[in-house]
Write an enzyme that holds these catalytic residues in place. Sequence first.
Site, short mmCIF file in Angstrom:
data_model
loop_
_atom_site.label_atom_id
_atom_site.label_comp_id
_atom_site.label_asym_id
_atom_site.label_seq_id
_atom_site.Cartn_x
_atom_site.Cartn_y
_atom_site.Cartn_z
N ASN A 63 6.66 -39.25 -6.16
CA ASN A 63 5.64 -39.48 -5.13
C ASN A 63 6.17 -40.47 -4.10
OD1 ASN A 63 3.98 -37.92 -6.75
ND2 ASN A 63 3.05 -39.69 -7.76
N ASP A 64 6.61 -41.62 -4.58
CA ASP A 64 7.15 -42.61 -3.65
C ASP A 64 8.48 -42.16 -3.08
OD1 ASP A 64 5.51 -44.94 -3.16
OD2 ASP A 64 5.50 -45.18 -5.34
N HIS A 98 -15.56 -8.85 -1.19
CA HIS A 98 -14.60 -9.79 -0.64
C HIS A 98 -14.73 -11.16 -1.30
CE1 HIS A 98 -13.35 -12.83 2.35
NE2 HIS A 98 -12.34 -11.98 2.54
N GLY A 129 -7.96 -7.51 3.04
CA GLY A 129 -8.94 -7.65 4.11
C GLY A 129 -8.51 -8.53 5.27
N ARG A 133 0.04 -45.90 -16.02
CA ARG A 133 -0.04 -46.78 -14.84
C ARG A 133 -0.97 -47.94 -15.18
NH1 ARG A 133 -0.23 -41.43 -12.02
NH2 ARG A 133 1.25 -41.45 -10.29
N ARG A 189 -3.93 2.15 8.23
CA ARG A 189 -4.17 0.93 7.46
C ARG A 189 -2.95 0.03 7.44
NH1 ARG A 189 -8.13 1.59 3.11
NH2 ARG A 189 -9.10 3.63 3.32
N TYR A 218 12.95 -34.93 -19.93
CA TYR A 218 11.52 -34.65 -20.01
C TYR A 218 10.87 -34.71 -18.64
CZ TYR A 218 10.74 -39.69 -19.64
OH TYR A 218 10.72 -40.99 -19.20
N MET A 267 -5.94 -8.08 7.43
CA MET A 267 -5.47 -7.39 8.62
C MET A 267 -6.34 -6.17 8.88
SD MET A 267 -1.43 -7.84 8.16
CE MET A 267 -1.52 -7.37 6.47
N LYS A 276 0.84 -1.21 0.00
CA LYS A 276 0.00 0.00 0.00
C LYS A 276 0.87 1.25 0.00
CE LYS A 276 -3.91 -0.51 1.84
NZ LYS A 276 -4.49 -1.19 2.98
N CYS A 307 8.15 -38.37 -13.35
CA CYS A 307 6.73 -38.64 -13.59
C CYS A 307 5.88 -38.62 -12.32
CB CYS A 307 6.54 -39.94 -14.33
SG CYS A 307 7.09 -41.37 -13.39
N ARG A 332 -2.71 -1.42 -6.57
CA ARG A 332 -1.89 -2.63 -6.48
C ARG A 332 -2.12 -3.40 -7.76
NH1 ARG A 332 -5.82 -4.93 -1.82
NH2 ARG A 332 -7.62 -5.27 -3.13
N SER A 385 13.11 -42.94 -14.76
CA SER A 385 12.06 -41.95 -14.57
C SER A 385 11.85 -41.79 -13.07
CB SER A 385 10.77 -42.42 -15.24
OG SER A 385 9.77 -41.43 -15.08
C1 PEP Z 1 5.63 -42.02 -8.11
O1 PEP Z 1 5.78 -42.75 -7.14
O2 PEP Z 1 6.07 -40.88 -8.18
C2 PEP Z 1 4.89 -42.51 -9.27
C3 PEP Z 1 4.81 -41.78 -10.36
O3 PEP Z 1 4.24 -43.68 -9.15
P1 PEP Z 1 2.86 -43.85 -8.38
O4 PEP Z 1 2.34 -42.50 -8.06
O5 PEP Z 1 1.97 -44.62 -9.28
O6 PEP Z 1 3.27 -44.63 -7.17
MG MG Z 2 5.40 -44.86 -7.34
#
Ligand code: PEP
Ligand code: MG
Length: 856
Positions: free
Chosen positions: A749-750, A452, A103, A556, A94, A831, A105, A22, A812, A336, A745
């Site tokens: 996630n795991d 808002h 909004g 998958r 303000r 990739y 604060m 501000k 992936c 802003r 790859s």
């Molecule tokens: C992962 O583990 O990142 C993955 C792509 O395999 P999934 O999510 O199927 O376990």
């Molecule tokens: Mg996995």
Amino acid sequence: MNRFVYLLEEAQGLDRDTLGGKGFGLVEMRRAGLPVPPALVVTTEACRAYLREGHLPEGLWEEVKTKVRALEALSGKAFGGGAGGRPPLLVSVRSGAPVSMPGMMDTILNLGLNLEGVEALARATGNPRFAWDTFRRLIQMYGEVVLGVEGQAFEALLEEVKARRGVSDAGLAPEELEEVAFRSLRLLEERGLVFPMDPWAQLRGAVEAVFRSWNNPRARVYRRIYGIPEDLGTAVVIQAMVFGNLGEDSGTGVGFTRNPATGEKGLYGEYLQNAQGEDVVAGLRTPEPLERLRGFAPRLYQELEATAALLERHFREMQDFEFTVERGRLYLLQTRSGKRTAQAAVRIAVEMAEEGLITKEEAVLRVDPNALPALLRPAVNPDAAPRPLIRGLPASPGAAVGRAVFSNEMAERYASQGVPVILVRPETTPEDITGMYLSQGILTARGGLTSHAAVVARGLGVPAVVGAEGLRVEKDRAWIGEKEIQEGELLTIDGSTGAVYLGEVPLLEGAGMEILDRLLAWAEPYRTLGVRANADTPEEAQRARAFGAEGIGLCRTEHMFFKEERLPWVRKLLFGTPEEEDEALERLFQYQKEDFKGILRAMDGLPVTVRLLDAPLHEFLPPVASPAGEDQEAMAEEGRGRDLKEVNPMLGFRGIRLLLLRPKVFQMQLRALLEAAQALKGEGLDPRPEVMLPLVSDPKEVERAKDMAQALFAEFFPIPFGTMIETPRAALLAEKIAPLVDFFSFGTNDLTQMTFGLSRDDAGKFLPRYLEERLLSSDPTETLDLEGVGRLVRLAAEEGRRANPGLKLGLCGEHGGEARSVLFGSAFLDYTSASLYRLLTARLAAAQAGLRRVRA
Ligand code: PEP
Ligand code: MG
């Protein structure tokens, strides 16, 4: 001696982090020659010191006093009353953080008034009614913000006097407003609280309250949602008041230099005649479109148009500005960069570049890739839609279907069970932030396009319809005309048209891509990182290709079995007798071969990475009472079922472990893939399958799998053979695994699950608390943890490449479609592979990464 406090004219050259958004905007507007009331800014540093030490830092208060004296000189008024015949100087206090938190604060207006001051103000304006109304508002705001009294207590007093007289606000006489003021003072007294009659004490209390409001619960929630650092602190702007409530030739409004919902060029906004600023933003009264000013105040409209043009030239960005007109004179109170929908963000960036306001490269860098999934948001299918029940204002585009809820608590209850909800409110206030965040859509009875609800919904990317006339909302139900809407009732809203429907209405998936294509056409030449899709069906593959996927990075195969008619066969395969297993293998082989054909066909000429079965077994156990008549209890007690019962299936008999010990499954899947490819080759197509192993943690597993594949490769033809790197051990042994494969790859996630040791299934139970407590700065399941998991990825990439220079590298996990993670990977991967709706994010993020490299 400036340390913490600057007049606008002294603050040139200081940055946004110091002055807050501000303060910074005011300094810049003044510099651009726009009319800004005199003001001073207390820096964010002062706030940080206050929060650290628990009191105002030394010297701050003296500085404030000196600068307020300067404001008196600049405005020709006197703070603290009408001494010497000068009219009283009233100020607003303000908050203004470096990052906009609309909004969240506190703000106090009309500060500096006391019993003598009211009389002086009445004399100076010739308007005792206005003077008492101003005083009454100050007592209420101070009571709420500084003393912590609930607003309704004051509202009730006002309502009582109005009811006695049978008039609306505007009908109250000065004496009645005086009565409300005195009763408000008494209300505070009765609670043992004191409204300070010394204006300096008011000012000091207000400044401290604004500092403290940095840590109020809603501000904390907001920061968590938007990932705003906790330690920025807020600046405080103390500004000479101008009044929009001095009569018909006064008013207050909000303007956008372009339409924040669609991005269309042109002045856009709302105006409320004879009102004070907060009335508009709070959504308490529904203002009129600015457009209307053209008719009854054409000179003002022109002035606003010129202001908008000047603001855009100065800031080179779409601006959202607040203004007040006091007796025909325009004053700017804030500017802003305007919050906008994803659609608007893209259109504004593209058109500003086409207008020459910014370069094409700037346009590419301006769009947040993580906001793009919203572009693909569904709309109501006009051919299939019934007549809407009512219409409101289209405040945030996209359609949503969900169960009606009326409070944060209800929203939390449904959302915790994964049930989509529509938050229905009379209007929203910052207290509603939790419910708004959890909702698929927001519907309000009151408020305009800059209320808002509208602003926050656009920021969150949640569809919203606001100001729906004919909607009446109470605590736990609502009415649309005669029709009662109860908690849990299904509603559909369309934030692009403003329509509201009862029940579930068919939706159409994302149109509006044309403008994005223009932006991507400028962006893509900078992209060096390949972008593939995570897709498991022929339909998904087709859509992925339309969104620009250059192949499939992760198919998958277990997802191909998530269909009612297929699931019993998977269960037989996994848990059944040897005879059942053989029958299941044959069935599943047919399903998979057909699916593979469809996917390879859709991706003709592009790589398709098929990952062999990785089914955490608990996901495939039948429910206790399964429609197919299987019995979980029985399966888990008999033969294989008993052996397969796991306490911790995510770390159990899945992925490569199952494939090596059940070679028939491995053979079936690879054969289905190779036969599908061969069939397409026979049709003259160019299928490019690749096969990938899940959950590997040792080179011996890869060797064994490779041996198993050889016979089939000999019978058909060899295809690229790769592995996921998704266990920490595989990452650490990358050097030994790499020579055995064509590609890695990264399954982040795991890899995240196992590096942190947090279960993908259960982490939701405590991660939000961890973020709240700042034990983590971002959710590692959403944004790749660069420090830990990222380090493993990098290490495996480098050591893998050293051992096998031809090794291809991809990513992936879900992070493959998240902007910051893509930026990280783009430096060393070939990739990334993203889920369907995140493909555009991946493409733009990768292009931005390339562009930044070129610029550096
Ligand atoms: C992962 O583990 O990142 C993955 C792509 O395999 P999934 O999510 O199927 O376990
Ligand atoms: Mg996995």
